[in-house]
Design a protein around this motif. Structure first.
Motif, PDB file in Angstrom:
ATOM      1  N   LYS A 183      -5.293   4.642   1.964  1.00 35.72           N
ATOM      2  CA  LYS A 183      -6.608   4.029   2.113  1.00 35.72           C
ATOM      3  C   LYS A 183      -6.726   3.412   3.505  1.00 35.72           C
ATOM      4  O   LYS A 183      -5.730   3.203   4.197  1.00 35.72           O
ATOM      5  CB  LYS A 183      -6.807   2.949   1.047  1.00 35.72           C
ATOM      6  CG  LYS A 183      -5.827   1.792   1.113  1.00 35.72           C
ATOM      7  CD  LYS A 183      -6.103   0.789   0.001  1.00 35.72           C
ATOM      8  CE  LYS A 183      -5.140  -0.398   0.079  1.00 35.72           C
ATOM      9  NZ  LYS A 183      -5.401  -1.376  -0.996  1.00 35.72           N
ATOM     10  N   LEU A 190      -6.776   1.059   6.425  1.00 35.50           N
ATOM     11  CA  LEU A 190      -6.173  -0.238   6.719  1.00 35.50           C
ATOM     12  C   LEU A 190      -6.415  -0.585   8.179  1.00 35.50           C
ATOM     13  O   LEU A 190      -6.570   0.299   9.027  1.00 35.50           O
ATOM     14  CB  LEU A 190      -4.659  -0.207   6.444  1.00 35.50           C
ATOM     15  CG  LEU A 190      -4.209   0.045   5.007  1.00 35.50           C
ATOM     16  CD1 LEU A 190      -2.696   0.163   4.957  1.00 35.50           C
ATOM     17  CD2 LEU A 190      -4.685  -1.070   4.081  1.00 35.50           C
ATOM     18  N   PRO A 247      -1.610   5.882   5.902  1.00 33.15           N
ATOM     19  CA  PRO A 247      -1.980   5.153   4.678  1.00 33.15           C
ATOM     20  C   PRO A 247      -2.977   5.950   3.845  1.00 33.15           C
ATOM     21  O   PRO A 247      -3.822   6.676   4.379  1.00 33.15           O
ATOM     22  CB  PRO A 247      -2.609   3.865   5.219  1.00 33.15           C
ATOM     23  CG  PRO A 247      -3.100   4.219   6.592  1.00 33.15           C
ATOM     24  CD  PRO A 247      -2.126   5.229   7.118  1.00 33.15           C
ATOM     25  N   TYR A 293       3.727  -2.637   3.498  1.00 37.59           N
ATOM     26  CA  TYR A 293       2.535  -3.409   3.876  1.00 37.59           C
ATOM     27  C   TYR A 293       2.597  -3.733   5.357  1.00 37.59           C
ATOM     28  O   TYR A 293       3.677  -3.781   5.953  1.00 37.59           O
ATOM     29  CB  TYR A 293       2.393  -4.686   3.040  1.00 37.59           C
ATOM     30  CG  TYR A 293       3.421  -5.764   3.293  1.00 37.59           C
ATOM     31  CD1 TYR A 293       4.615  -5.793   2.579  1.00 37.59           C
ATOM     32  CD2 TYR A 293       3.192  -6.774   4.230  1.00 37.59           C
ATOM     33  CE1 TYR A 293       5.558  -6.787   2.792  1.00 37.59           C
ATOM     34  CE2 TYR A 293       4.129  -7.773   4.452  1.00 37.59           C
ATOM     35  CZ  TYR A 293       5.311  -7.775   3.736  1.00 37.59           C
ATOM     36  OH  TYR A 293       6.238  -8.767   3.957  1.00 37.59           O
ATOM     37  N   GLU A 337       6.218   2.845  -0.186  1.00 37.05           N
ATOM     38  CA  GLU A 337       5.484   1.604  -0.405  1.00 37.05           C
ATOM     39  C   GLU A 337       5.762   0.656   0.757  1.00 37.05           C
ATOM     40  O   GLU A 337       6.919   0.442   1.126  1.00 37.05           O
ATOM     41  CB  GLU A 337       5.906   0.957  -1.725  1.00 37.05           C
ATOM     42  CG  GLU A 337       5.564   1.784  -2.959  1.00 37.05           C
ATOM     43  CD  GLU A 337       4.068   2.002  -3.104  1.00 37.05           C
ATOM     44  OE1 GLU A 337       3.320   1.005  -3.003  1.00 37.05           O
ATOM     45  OE2 GLU A 337       3.651   3.153  -3.306  1.00 37.05           O
ATOM     46  N   SER A 359       0.847  -1.187   0.000  1.00 41.70           N
ATOM     47  CA  SER A 359       0.000   0.000   0.000  1.00 41.70           C
ATOM     48  C   SER A 359       0.889   1.246   0.000  1.00 41.70           C
ATOM     49  O   SER A 359       2.080   1.177   0.298  1.00 41.70           O
ATOM     50  CB  SER A 359      -0.912   0.011   1.235  1.00 41.70           C
ATOM     51  OG  SER A 359      -1.762  -1.120   1.254  1.00 41.70           O
TER      52      SER A 359
END
Length: 725
Positions: A520, A522, A518, A580, A578, A496
């Motif tokens: 979006k 999460l 983030p 996760y 970037e 993400s």
């Protein structure tokens, strides 16, 4: 026959490594331009042999609010890390006599950073470094076989530099360039092999350790730096690097690295407190790096550039000669309970991924009608019907055991199994660490030395959960047992995008805070793991996170050669990264316990900063222990503790005040900790593995002395939660 042997050896080695050699030579040409470009900068303004350290230090202190460090480059440029009079932190080139700034130090050009990564590892990290090391070794052999062919072709060693008889362009200049550039290419190859071997701990290890406990014997001087004889006598040309004391405390010293030794020097008297000569391995490593990169010498850089470029010609002309010879040649045209289990799977897992893999394997075995029992290595005991052990274990830090495997080796020496056992050990880890899968090696060795145990498969090691390596092991297991298993557990993560909200300046310990959010929505909690992928890298780096409101807070230590930490430290507000998130449920703040003991050192405090700011934490008793070097080290975290309701905060400083470590603070509160443990309170530990081991040893001493029970009792109750590295 001999000529044919060397010819085909030379050809096969060149063909096998040609692709890698092309990449290495092209990138070598580009990188050879960097020191040439650096040498053209106008920052070498005076002969450093004529400038004393005393003068440079004095002038720098006059011109700046604070001076943190000085570095003398291979090109004899002097770089100072300073805080200017207006409070700005800068790295600048300086005039060593006047201390004035000659210009800001800018980072390496992106082309050189990108090329370096490609040259060192082909963007494959450790696996790529192995390839590069092998290719460097092959280049040594190619040069060796090439000179043998030259000697034979020229009619003997004494005629090596005689008249060349060949008229064919490719063959003629293959010989000309080969005999003149042989030694530079050998140097490139040998130093490349050495640097690769050094990366994987195959060369003699060395470390510089000072005696910090020694105190000054000379009385304090009231004079200035420029009046101290030692600083007057030491010339700037002798210095590689100098770090200023953290404070005006007499026990804070100058840390000075000279060409041949490291020093601790009293900031008031110039007395040498500690002196450590560089070992030969250090000198060899330094020379290898200098010869391989050409730093500090324009002439040698030009030679490296020509030598690297010539490798391309050697490949082209060699293939051309081979094809020409071929034209003349004739053408020829692969869950039961403990008492009933036959297969026992024992797991050592710190982050949970190894346990997840073991669980998937045990489920597959169970579905095929096998009686399987899955447990941690710490819970090793007698298995009445077991005939086969499968051991999956991770390794952390300097060969340390995972927390749930700490007691296995000791238990193995005292527990006797009723049946002969066939075993297989599979280690999980990362080749980025010096001691890759060391604990798995220790387990395998211990089992082989134990009577009644027979290896079913040789020890295998999995690097970074590599799917292909896992598949190979599963195939070996199938051939040995006839049981087919699949690797269905490890999945590719989904990255993400995160936006940078704030990045603090480095503190005295080169530590900084990074706030990101983030793009979006999460799902994440404090204690989860954020895996960040730096540009031009293939392996993400893991950081434990704090969730504060709707953003993520990271505490990061910047390392001199840390690719990811350097990348993160250079980020600006609004930049994007970037990454996760991997849930780390085993290290979330417990939901029910009223009291929690939190123990950390350095950047390990990060998840606790988020936990103690959670709303539900205000109704709890939270006891935070933290260890660092100095009060300045902890200032970074103070803003996140001002409005919290901590029941207690105990800080241990190794360089200030009472100079104690965190385990000493824990021992001071042994009665309180024993009461909390006996009442079911959990202990959460985050930070370095060395700290964790010292803390656990201290807590075990407390439980035995105060409660008459070993620490393992509380570990089995789930009261010890760790997330260490």
């Amino acid at each position: 026959m001999t000529l044919s042997l060397w010819r085909y050896s030379h050809l096969l080695l060149a063909l096998f490594s040609s692709l890698f050699l092309i990449v290495a030579s092209v990138t070598g040409v580009v990188l050879a331009l960097e020191p040439i470009s650096n040498a053209t900068q106008n920052y070498h303004v005076v002969d450093l042999e004529d400038v004393s350290l005393a003068r440079t230090l004095t002038q720098l202190k006059k011109n700046n609010e604070e001076v943190l460090s000085i570095k003398v480059t291979a090109d004899s440029y002097v770089i100072a890390s300073v805080i200017t009079l207006d409070g700005t932190s800068q790295d600048v080139y300086i005039h060593p006599e006047t201390g004035t700034s000659l210009g800001l130090v800018i980072g390496r050009a992106p082309i050189y950073r990108w090329t370096t990564n490609l040259h060192r590892s082909l963007f494959l990290k450790s696996i790529g470094r192995i390839f590069v090391g092998i290719v460097s070794l092959l280049l040594c052999f190619i040069a060796f076989t090439g000179i043998l062919l030259l000697i034979q072709r020229q009619g003997g060693f004494l005629k090596l530099y005689g008249k060349i008889k060949e008229r064919d362009f490719n063959q003629r200049y293959h010989i000309i360039l080969g005999r003149w550039l042989l030694f530079p290419i050998l140097i490139i190859a040998v130093t490349g092999v050495y640097l690769s071997a050094e990366k994987f701990d195959l060369t003699p290890s060395f470390s510089i350790e000072h005696n910090w406990s020694k105190e000054p014997s000379i009385e304090l001087s009231s004079g200035e730096l420029i009046d101290i004889p030692f600083f007057q006598e030491l010339k700037m040309s002798q210095i590689d690097q100098l770090s200023f004391p953290f404070s005006e405390d007499q026990l804070d010293y100058f840390e000075i690295t000279l060409h041949d030794r490291d020093l601790l020097v009293d900031q008031y008297s110039g007395e040498i407190i500690s002196e450590v000569s560089h070992p030969f391995a250090h000198v060899l490593s330094s020379w290898s790096m200098t010869l391989h990169t050409g730093s500090g010498s324009v002439i040698w850089s030009v030679i490296l550039l020509i030598s690297s470029a010539s490798i391309l010609f050697f490949i082209f002309s060699g293939i051309a000669m081979y094809l020409k010879r071929r034209k003349k040649a004739v053408k020829t045209i692969a869950l039961a309970n403990k008492e009933d289990a036959e297969i026992v799977i024992l797991v050592g897992s710190e982050g949970g991924s190894t346990f997840a893999f073991a669980k998937a394997i045990s489920n597959q075995l169970s579905q095929q009608g096998k009686k399987v029992y899955l447990s941690s290595l710490n819970e090793y005991s007698i298995y009445e019907k077991a005939t086969q052990f499968i051991i999956f274990t991770a390794t952390y830090g300097d060969g340390d055991a995972p927390t749930n495997a700490r007691h296995f080796l000791q238990k193995l020496t005292v527990i006797e199994q009723p049946n002969p056992i066939r075993f297989a050990v599979l280690g999980f880890g990362s080749r980025d660490y010096d001691h890759f899968c060391k604990y798995a090696v220790e387990v395998d060795t211990a089992l082989q030395e134990r009577a009644g145990f027979t290896p079913m498969l040789p020890l295998d090691k999995i690097n970074s959960n590599d799917a292909q390596e896992i598949e190979k092991w599963l195939e070996k297991y199938k051939r040995q047992t006839g049981i087919t298993l699949k690797n269905a557990d490890f999945k590719e993560p989904t990255y993400s995008t995160f936006k940078v909200l704030e990045c603090s300046v480095l503190n005295l310990d080169d530590t900084f805070l990074l706030c990101i959010q983030p793009h979006k929505k999460l799902k994440y909690k404090s204690g989860d793991i954020l895996y960040i992928l730096p540009p031009d890298e293939t392996k993400p780096r893991a950081y434990s996170i704090a969730r504060i409101d709707n953003y993520i807070l990271l505490s990061i230590k910047k390392h001199d050669r840390g690719v990811c930490s350097t990348y993160l430290n250079e980020l600006k507000i609004g930049d994007q990264i970037e990454a996760y998130i991997k849930q780390n449920e085993r290290f979330h703040l417990p939901k029910k316990e009223r009291s929690v003991i939190m123990i950390s050192n350095g950047t390990g405090i990060a998840p606790f900063l988020g936990m103690i700011n959670e709303k539900k934490s205000k109704k709890r008793e939270l006891h935070l222990y933290w260890g660092g070097r100095s009060t300045g080290s902890f200032d970074l975290y103070q803003p996140y503790l001002k409005q919290t309701s901590l029941s207690s905060l105990r800080l241990a400083y190794s360089r200030e005040m009472d100079k104690r470590y965190i385990q000493h603070k824990i021992w001071d509160q042994r009665v309180e900790i024993a009461i909390l443990l006996s009442n079911g309170s959990p202990i959460m530990i985050c930070g370095s593995l060395a700290m964790m081991n010292d803390v656990l040893a201290t807590i075990e001493k407390i439980t035995i002395e105060q409660l008459g029970k070993p620490l393992s009792v509380f570990e089995q109750r789930g009261q010890v939660l760790t997330d260490c590295y």
